[in-house]
Every structure is written in C-alpha cells, then in structure tokens.
Design a protein around this motif. Structure first.
Motif, short mmCIF file in Angstrom:
data_model
loop_
_atom_site.label_atom_id
_atom_site.label_comp_id
_atom_site.label_asym_id
_atom_site.label_seq_id
_atom_site.Cartn_x
_atom_site.Cartn_y
_atom_site.Cartn_z
N LEU A 234 0.49 -1.22 0.08
CA LEU A 234 0.29 0.36 0.19
C LEU A 234 0.84 1.15 -0.07
N SER A 235 2.20 1.37 0.53
CA SER A 235 2.79 2.37 0.55
C SER A 235 3.84 2.54 -0.48
N ALA A 236 3.73 1.29 -1.60
CA ALA A 236 4.20 1.44 -2.75
C ALA A 236 3.34 2.16 -3.80
N TRP A 237 1.66 2.09 -3.11
CA TRP A 237 0.62 2.47 -4.39
C TRP A 237 0.42 3.73 -3.52
N GLN A 238 0.64 4.63 -2.82
CA GLN A 238 0.73 5.19 -2.05
C GLN A 238 -0.41 5.95 -1.63
N VAL A 239 -1.36 4.55 -0.71
CA VAL A 239 -2.32 4.22 0.00
C VAL A 239 -1.68 4.99 1.43
N GLU A 240 -2.62 5.60 1.51
CA GLU A 240 -2.31 6.48 2.89
C GLU A 240 -3.21 6.54 4.24
N GLY A 241 -3.23 6.94 5.55
CA GLY A 241 -4.17 6.87 5.89
C GLY A 241 -5.08 6.20 7.59
#
Length: 342
Positions: free
Chosen positions: A225-232
């Motif tokens: 998810l970090s690689a896909w820039q999913v945050e929060g």
C-alpha cells in the motif's frame, strides 16, 4: 422503505401471486436436488417466470472477490445450455445495488427512473412496467441476487415480498450447498478465474500455515500500500481485517493460503484463499469439529465481527481451487495516488 416502492397502500395491485406457499414448495424441492449452479439457475428462472405478470427473470452470483457478478436471464437459457455473462459489481444497476447494500430494490419504472435512468429507458422500450431485485443472503455480503421484470404495474404487498424473500433464501442455500459439495470437482466457475476481476494494480503473496503468517501478511500489505501511495486510516483498517482472515486460515483451515491485493479506482480488494485440504507440509488437515466439516464456507472467530464492522463489504466464496474470504474498502480519493506504480 424499500427503494423504489410505492408509499401508498390504497392503490390496487394488478397481479397477486397465487398459492405462494405451494409455489415455494415446488421451487424448494427442485433446488434441494439441483446438482450444480446451472440447474439452480434453470429452476429459478423457470419457476419464478411462471408467477403472474413476470416477463423475465435473472440470477446473479458474486465472483472474483465480490468485484463482479456472473449473470444469466430468461433469454439466455436454452436446451443446449446457459449463456452466462459478467456485470461489473460497480455498475449502477439494481442487481449490483442489492449485492452492495443487502437491501431489495423494487418498484414501478417511474419510481426508479431518477436512480437508474438508462436501465429504465431501455426496459420501458421492452414493455417492462416494474421490477424487483432481491439479495441472496450470504456470509457477510450477499452472494448474489435475483431480479424479476413485470409487464404490468405491481403494488408489492406483503405476500409478494414474503415470496421473494423466501425464494432468495432458498436459492442462496442451494448455491452454497452446490459450491461446497461439487464446486471444486465440477467447477461452477471457470478454472482460470482470477482471485479478483478488473485491470487494477495487483500483488500476491503465498503464506504458510504457521503462526507467523498473520504478521507476514500485515507487513506485505503495508509495504504494498505504501508503494501504491495509499495512506491514512485505510492502511490500519486493512491490516486489522487482513490479520483476522489469515488467523482464521492458520487456526481452522490449517492450509497454505494465497493473499491477493487489488487496487482499482480507489477500491481496495483483499482476498485470502486457502489452497485446498492439506497443510503446508503436505499432510492432510486435521478433521474439523463435529458438524463443521460439511461447510468450508463457515467463517470462524468473533474477530470477524471486526471485519463486518470495518469493511465496506466482505464475504466468502468456493471456487475450483479452494475457499476464499475477501473484503473491500472504498478509499477516499486522497488516500490513493492516481499514479500507476508497483
């Protein structure tokens, strides 16, 4: 109130199903002996199609971790076989709505026009006056839905609603029975059916049946998810739900499993699939407790109440390689980057 239904109770009903209990008894008997999903569909479409005013019947079943529906209708049934097609689960039509929300959609076309303008225009040209879509109850989210199209206005009184609810329940029971008993050997889904449908970003990890697997799954999820820039908050929510699913496989299925992540259009789908009835060491899995061995769709653990509370949708499926449990999180636009990475 059911979406699209009339608010007045004084208007006369044009058609009332005759002998609903006898009708359901016939359908229930046929479904109990149906050998496969195709036979279930034939019985549902043929039997419900005989109700007064019904011009067309359709049956939809979830596939691909809830990302699509496998659909067949009256005109797609012939002596030679059934012609199934697929509906994206995020298309805005009544069947996808009942699967997402677990609530019926029914009413005359005029009452549904604002919500489904394209469908209503198309069906009005075909002479349809009303429709009723009803969810098939499942573990977590519905496993599909039935839809009836009527050639005359309907008031949808209690007898009609009761018949639809009971029919949907019996269809769902038959589908689960068939998937448990013959799904793996005969394949009511295509053998190469992927864990999730669509063209999104995807990543998979094979997990051993051992206590460290939930932690490994969480780390893989965080990194991807970090690689896909999913945050929060979505990351924390996904980790909590995933940990419960993998723990269930380790504790109860005791098999190797495959974790699949899919991100498409700000929708995250997470699927955990057990890969058959043996442990990672190749030995047969221990026998389940009495009364549980006939239902591989059984979901264990009070912790799954957490999945039910946090996920937008979740459920379980049997396919040709094992049993899958999945959940879906609909992300805010700011939680996932539109950049195609990973």
């Amino acid at each position: 109130m059911v979406e699209g239904a009339r608010s007045s109770v004084d208007e006369p009903m044009t058609h009332v199903p005759r002998a609903p209990l006898g009708h359901l008894s016939r359908l229930g008997f046929a479904l109990r002996s149906a050998p496969d999903v195709d036979d279930i569909a034939r019985n549902v479409i043929g039997d419900l199609g005989q109700l007064p005013g019904v011009a067309r019947v359709g049956l939809a079943l979830t596939e691909g971790g809830g990302r699509r529906l496998r659909f067949v209708a009256t005109e797609r049934v012939s002596p030679e076989g059934l012609e199934w097609c697929h509906i994206d689960a995020y298309e805005d039509v009544p069947l996808t709505a009942v699967v997402r929300n677990g609530e019926p959609v029914l009413g005359e076309l005029d009452a549904l026009e604002q919500k489904y303008p394209d469908l209503v225009a198309y069906k009005r040209d075909e002479g349809v006056a009303a429709l009723a879509a009803w969810p098939l109850p499942g573990t977590g989210s519905p496993i599909g839905g039935i839809i009836l199209f009527y050639d005359a206005p309907q008031a949808f009184t209690e007898p009609q609603l009761g018949l639809l609810e009971a029919a949907a329940r019996r269809v769902a029971e038959a589908v689960r029975r068939v998937r448990v008993t013959v799904g793996r050997s005969h394949g009511d889904t295509t053998p190469d059916d992927p864990a999730v449908a669509g063209e999104g970003r995807r990543a998979s990890l094979l997990l051993d049946s051992e206590p460290r697997s939930p932690g490994a799954a969480r780390r893989f999820l965080r990194e991807q998810l970090s690689a896909w820039q999913v945050e929060g908050d979505a990351v924390e929510t996904a980790q909590l739900c995933l940990s419960e699913l993998v723990t269930n496989v380790v504790m109860h299925a005791q098999t190797t499993s495959q974790l699949t992540l899919d991100l498409e259009d700000d929708v995250l789908t997470v699927v955990v699939r057990d890969l058959g009835g043996s442990t990672s060491a190749g030995a047969p899995a221990p026998s389940p407790p009495p009364g549980e061995g006939d239902d591989p769709l059984r979901v264990y653990g009070r912790g799954l109440m957490l999945v039910d509370a946090l996920a937008d949708r979740w459920g379980s499926e049997v396919d040709t390689t094992g049993t899958s449990v999945w959940f879906i999180l609909e992300l805010d636009g700011g939680q996932a980057s539109s950049q195609q990475t990973g």
